[in-house]
Motif scaffolding. Structure first.
Motif, mmCIF file in Angstrom:
data_model
loop_
_atom_site.group_PDB
_atom_site.id
_atom_site.type_symbol
_atom_site.label_atom_id
_atom_site.label_comp_id
_atom_site.label_asym_id
_atom_site.label_seq_id
_atom_site.Cartn_x
_atom_site.Cartn_y
_atom_site.Cartn_z
ATOM 1 N N ILE A 420 28.447 135.744 37.824
ATOM 2 C CA ILE A 420 27.867 134.937 38.911
ATOM 3 C C ILE A 420 26.423 134.595 38.565
ATOM 4 C CG2 ILE A 420 27.388 134.885 41.392
ATOM 5 C CD1 ILE A 420 29.439 137.337 41.492
ATOM 6 N N ILE A 425 23.948 134.301 43.732
ATOM 7 C CA ILE A 425 24.587 135.584 44.101
ATOM 8 C C ILE A 425 24.299 135.942 45.578
ATOM 9 C CG2 ILE A 425 22.805 137.280 43.428
ATOM 10 C CD1 ILE A 425 25.192 138.712 41.907
ATOM 11 N N LEU A 428 26.911 134.218 48.123
ATOM 12 C CA LEU A 428 28.356 134.446 48.031
ATOM 13 C C LEU A 428 28.990 134.825 49.356
ATOM 14 C CD1 LEU A 428 29.037 136.471 44.775
ATOM 15 C CD2 LEU A 428 28.912 134.017 45.134
ATOM 16 N N THR A 461 27.299 142.530 41.961
ATOM 17 C CA THR A 461 26.369 142.555 40.827
ATOM 18 C C THR A 461 27.060 141.813 39.693
ATOM 19 O OG1 THR A 461 27.279 144.701 40.263
ATOM 20 C CG2 THR A 461 25.138 144.721 41.318
ATOM 21 N N SER A 462 26.250 141.253 38.809
ATOM 22 C CA SER A 462 26.892 140.485 37.735
ATOM 23 C C SER A 462 25.977 140.352 36.524
ATOM 24 C CB SER A 462 27.231 139.089 38.252
ATOM 25 O OG SER A 462 27.645 138.284 37.179
ATOM 26 N N ALA A 468 31.813 140.151 36.784
ATOM 27 C CA ALA A 468 31.187 140.510 38.071
ATOM 28 C C ALA A 468 31.798 141.802 38.588
ATOM 29 C CB ALA A 468 31.432 139.393 39.082
#
Ligand code: ADP
Length: 481
Positions: A420, A425, A428, A461-462, A468
């Protein structure tokens, strides 16, 4: 307490003024026309004290001046031609008593007025405030309470608050009283009945008043009407529930092909095994061992199909929210039954790292499953856009800790899709945010409201380009913490 004990009653009746007038006249007549050699005029202090209960400062001064005048007048009438010193002393004693009493009454009067002004402030607030003594009898009732409940102060004061308002508490009253005794305060939402019979929901704050020895004497209750707010919240919950249901059906719709396969496959196996069993039986010497194992396979395949259908029916049914003790690993097993086939058909390898300890949470099974299915389906869809590596879905569960050092059950769902963009982020979980042409953008927003309504947290988190991870943290069930 307030008005009742601190302030003198402001009686509108003419009883006290009449009594004071009668008293003053009687004292004057006895002082003037009876031959008693005692300081009768001292009794004027009773008239002054009585007058202090219904007169203002000016009125009290006027009464005091009248009493002084009457004392001197009596003395003048009786002792006009004979100024004996003992009579003079009696007169002076009476005058001093009248003056001292007047001074004290004026002081008391001022304190009373100050208190009355302070108590009047409580009538300015829109909150309903009442005070009840330790026997639950109402001793103070402000204007806000009159407006909210419909009873005037004179009607409410003296009645049992429990009888009058038919209060329904969120937990046993004994526990509430124990909390109040411990902390001198309590707050919570309660339901009460108004004079017209309708129910109000109020946010209630209680403060306990104690005497010098620390014994409870009264409780001041401040109530805010939150009926409309509560109704709006209920409507919102209902709307959220409907939306969650629609989104659930949409997500399941995306799994229809694989779920149909998941059901069809065992059914086909039932048929195949049934036919095999028949063949084993039709032999010249029936092979009962083979028949037995064919029948066993039929049963286990039939069970699998019925399990899938049962999970599916539970998810598609529209039910009210039911909080029940759950285990996160068991939840995942149920979810995998529905998504495993999708993983196989999309060539996604499943890697499971499930904690081998109990993962007790309290929650609504259907909603929890919906949240996890949604995260898994999103991961599969994200990975389908990446062609340069084998796809893998990694699901991990463990016991962790939140920022307040409270134990949590954590479920992590990771993929090795495109990841992402850090710039989006934060968006989302916002409703209607989607990057998919057919997407609704409701999945993650609903996931978040489900998890948060369970007292938990969901975090994305990514590593852009690498994949991700969505982590769901839920509080460990209280009885197991
Ligand atoms: P929808 O699936 O209808 O788009 P969601 O709220 O479930 O709605 O997802 C919102 C957006 O979040 C998706 O459109 C996608 O851009 C992004 N997203 C969700 N999960 C992942 C993931 N595992 N990897 C990359 N992006 C994701």
């Amino acid at each position: 307490m307030l008005k009742q004990t601190l302030l003198p009653s402001q009686s509108n009746s003419h009883f006290y003024p009449a009594l004071a007038l009668l008293g003053a006249t009687t004292i004057f007549l006895i002082d003037t026309f009876t031959p008693l050699d005692i300081a009768i005029a001292v009794l004027y202090v009773a008239v002054i004290m009585l007058s202090a209960t219904f007169l203002s400062r000016e009125g009290l001064l006027a009464i005091s001046a009248t009493c002084i005048f009457l004392t001197i007048a009596s003395f003048a009438i009786v002792h006009w031609d004979d100024l004996e010193s003992s009579a003079m002393i009696r007169c002076l004693v009476s005058l001093s008593a009248i003056m001292v009493t007047t001074l004290l009454a004026l002081k008391n009067n001022k304190a009373t007025h100050d208190l009355r002004d302070q108590a009047a402030l409580l009538d300015l607030t829109h909150d309903a405030i009442y005070v009840r003594n330790i026997d639950d009898v109402i001793v103070y009732w402000n204007v806000g309470a009159e407006e909210l409940y419909g009873w005037k102060s004179e009607e409410a004061v003296g009645r049992s608050v429990l009888d009058l308002l038919k209060t329904k508490f969120p937990k046993p009253i004994k526990e509430i009283m124990a909390d109040l005794a411990d902390a001198n305060r309590w707050q919570g939402e309660i339901r009460q009945t108004k004079r017209d019979g309708t129910e109000v929901v109020v946010a209630s704050r209680w403060s306990q008043q104690r005497d010098d020895k620390g014994r409870p004497i009264a409780t001041m209750v401040t109530n805010n009407d939150i009926t409309d707010q509560q109704r709006a919240e209920d409507d919102l919950h209902k709307a959220q529930g409907e939306l969650a249901h629609v989104t659930r059906l949409t997500t399941l719709g995306e799994l229809t092909a694989s779920i149909a396969h998941e059901v069809n496959q065992p059914l086909a196996a039932v048929v195949t095994n049934g036919e095999a069993a028949l063949r084993w039986m039709q032999r010249d010497v029936p092979d009962l061992k083979e028949v037995h194992s064919s029948l066993e396979r039929m049963i286990s395949n039939g069970r699998r199909a019925s399990d899938v259908i049962a999970r599916l029916r539970a998810l598609t049914r529209k039910t009210d929210l039911i909080r029940a003790p759950l285990d996160a690993n068991e939840l995942l097993e149920d979810v995998l039954l529905l998504v495993e086939r999708e993983l196989i058909s999309k060539n996604v390898a499943l890697k499971l790292n499930l904690a081998n300890v109990p993962l007790p949470v309290l929650g609504d099974r259907v909603q929890m499953q919906q949240a996890i299915i949604n995260l898994a389906v999103n991961a599969v869809q994200a990975m389908s856009t990446v062609a340069d590596r084998p796809h893998a879905l990694h699901i991990r569960t463990h016991i962790g800790q939140d920022e307040n050092a409270q134990k949590t059950v954590t479920i992590e769902i990771s993929d090795n899709g495109p990841g992402i963009d850090p710039a989006v982020i934060g968006n989302l979980f916002t409703a209607f945010y989607t990057t998919k042409s057919e997407g609704m953008g409701m999945g993650l927003s609903i996931c978040r409201s489900i998890i948060e309504s369970h007292g938990g947290k969901i975090v994305a988190t990514s590593e852009p380009g690498q994949g991700a991870t969505f982590s769901v943290h839920l509080p460990v069930r209280e009885d197991a913490a």
